[in-house]
Design a protein around this motif. Structure first.
Motif, PDB file in Angstrom:
ATOM      1  N   GLU A  58      33.506  41.080  34.954  1.00 20.97           N
ATOM      2  CA  GLU A  58      33.884  39.727  35.336  1.00 20.97           C
ATOM      3  C   GLU A  58      32.994  38.742  34.615  1.00 20.97           C
ATOM      4  N   SER A  60      32.108  34.305  33.537  1.00 20.05           N
ATOM      5  CA  SER A  60      32.235  32.881  33.806  1.00 20.05           C
ATOM      6  C   SER A  60      31.356  32.123  32.833  1.00 20.05           C
ATOM      7  N   SER A 122      40.186  30.894  27.065  1.00 18.76           N
ATOM      8  CA  SER A 122      40.209  31.347  28.458  1.00 18.76           C
ATOM      9  C   SER A 122      41.570  31.938  28.782  1.00 18.76           C
ATOM     10  N   ASP A 124      44.246  33.821  31.542  1.00 11.81           N
ATOM     11  CA  ASP A 124      44.618  34.093  32.924  1.00 11.81           C
ATOM     12  C   ASP A 124      45.939  34.839  32.923  1.00 11.81           C
ATOM     13  N   ALA A 125      46.479  35.067  34.107  1.00 10.60           N
ATOM     14  CA  ALA A 125      47.678  35.895  34.213  1.00 10.60           C
ATOM     15  C   ALA A 125      48.874  35.295  33.493  1.00 10.60           C
ATOM     16  N   GLU A 126      48.870  33.981  33.255  1.00  8.08           N
ATOM     17  CA  GLU A 126      50.030  33.323  32.678  1.00  8.08           C
ATOM     18  C   GLU A 126      49.808  32.860  31.243  1.00  8.08           C
ATOM     19  N   SER A 127      48.650  33.140  30.672  1.00  9.26           N
ATOM     20  CA  SER A 127      48.378  32.662  29.324  1.00  9.26           C
ATOM     21  C   SER A 127      47.862  33.788  28.450  1.00  9.26           C
ATOM     22  N   THR A 143      40.230  41.783  30.056  1.00 10.32           N
ATOM     23  CA  THR A 143      41.071  41.333  28.950  1.00 10.32           C
ATOM     24  C   THR A 143      41.659  42.512  28.202  1.00 10.32           C
ATOM     25  N   THR A 167      45.501  39.163  26.117  1.00  6.28           N
ATOM     26  CA  THR A 167      46.049  38.817  27.431  1.00  6.28           C
ATOM     27  C   THR A 167      45.061  39.278  28.499  1.00  6.28           C
ATOM     28  N   ARG A 169      42.634  38.549  32.081  1.00  8.97           N
ATOM     29  CA  ARG A 169      41.784  37.535  32.714  1.00  8.97           C
ATOM     30  C   ARG A 169      40.379  37.655  32.139  1.00  8.97           C
ATOM     31  N   HIS A 171      37.724  36.025  28.807  1.00 12.29           N
ATOM     32  CA  HIS A 171      37.537  35.165  27.650  1.00 12.29           C
ATOM     33  C   HIS A 171      37.581  35.980  26.367  1.00 12.29           C
TER      34      HIS A 171
END
Length: 257
Positions: A58, A60, A122, A124-127, A143, A167, A169, A171
């Motif tokens: 994970e 950030s 960045s 996420d599930a949609e990008s 990722t 794709t 979640r 970076h």
């Protein structure tokens, strides 16, 4: 995990602060410095090239992860020689490097081979994003960075037969030559970009190889040749300098395409 881009935009480096068991997947030969508690392992091809595995630490940009990843929670990649060959065809290395923290408060600093900025994408599930040839530097989080067949369109647009598709979640970090320009395209908004300068674009963006001018003579004599037309919605990232050509033959090919 925390990360920070230093010395931008010309001599950019990418610094990671890792807790125990967290790791960074990166392009080989990109490590500048690392602390004593980092272990390095090499894998053939992309870490999850064809087998649905994940690089699962994970991450950030500002806050450290709330819990360290346990060994039982990690999913190990399977080496793929075919994935390595596809990576090479996509302009990347045959191997992938993994930098893993054996204890808390460890650091890794990566230095791109290009003199330029670093793009932080960045996910996420949609990008998702397509990365152009030679732009991949590293990825963290859950990722998936896969090599996808781009066909003749990818070859003619100088993206190669294979494209990198990121794709999941987390970076993904791209290296650039020069500074980075970012454009967010609205629905049906178009942008023409010379093929040498594109770094990454959203997978919602479509692209088509077109002549720079209606006249083939003007396209060739202007030195532009064929360029890409990108149509939104989505984001496009392009660099302000093109990498130097490798000789007269390469320059002639660049002028035509």
């Amino acid at each position: 995990m925390e990360f920070r881009v230093n010395h931008a935009p010309v001599f950019s480096t990418l610094e990671f602060s890792l807790a125990q068991h967290e790791y960074v997947v990166a392009q080989p030969n990109s490590m500048l410095t690392m602390s004593a508690g980092i272990s390095i392992s090499a894998h053939v091809g992309r870490l999850d090239s064809d087998d649905e595995t994940e690089s699962s630490s994970e991450s950030s940009n500002e806050q450290p992860s709330s819990a360290a990843e346990t060994p039982s929670a990690r999913r190990r990649p399977r080496n793929s020689w075919f994935g390595g060959i596809k990576s090479m065809l996509g302009g990347e290395s045959f191997f992938t490097a993994e930098f893993r923290a054996k204890s808390d408060e460890q650091t890794v600093v990566l230095a791109p081979e290009s003199y330029g900025d670093i793009v932080v994408l960045s996910l996420d599930a949609e990008s998702g994003y397509y990365l152009t040839r030679g732009s991949y530097l590293a990825n963290i989080g859950t990722t998936h960075v896969r090599i996808k067949y781009g066909g003749l369109k990818g070859l003619m647009s100088k993206k190669g037969l294979f494209l990198m598709h990121a794709t999941g979640r987390g970076h993904v970090f791209c290296q650039a030559f020069g500074a980075i320009e970012h454009r967010q395209l609205a629905v049906n908004e178009t942008l023409y970009v010379d093929n040498r300068f594109m770094v990454a674009f959203s997978d919602t963006v479509t692209y088509k190889l077109v002549k720079a001018s209606e006249s083939l003579k003007d396209s060739l004599m202007s030195g532009e040749g064929l360029i890409n037309r990108y149509t939104g919605p989505g984001d496009v990232y392009f660099q302000t300098r093109g990498k130097p050509t490798g000789g007269i033959l390469t320059a002639l090919i660049d002028a035509a395409f």
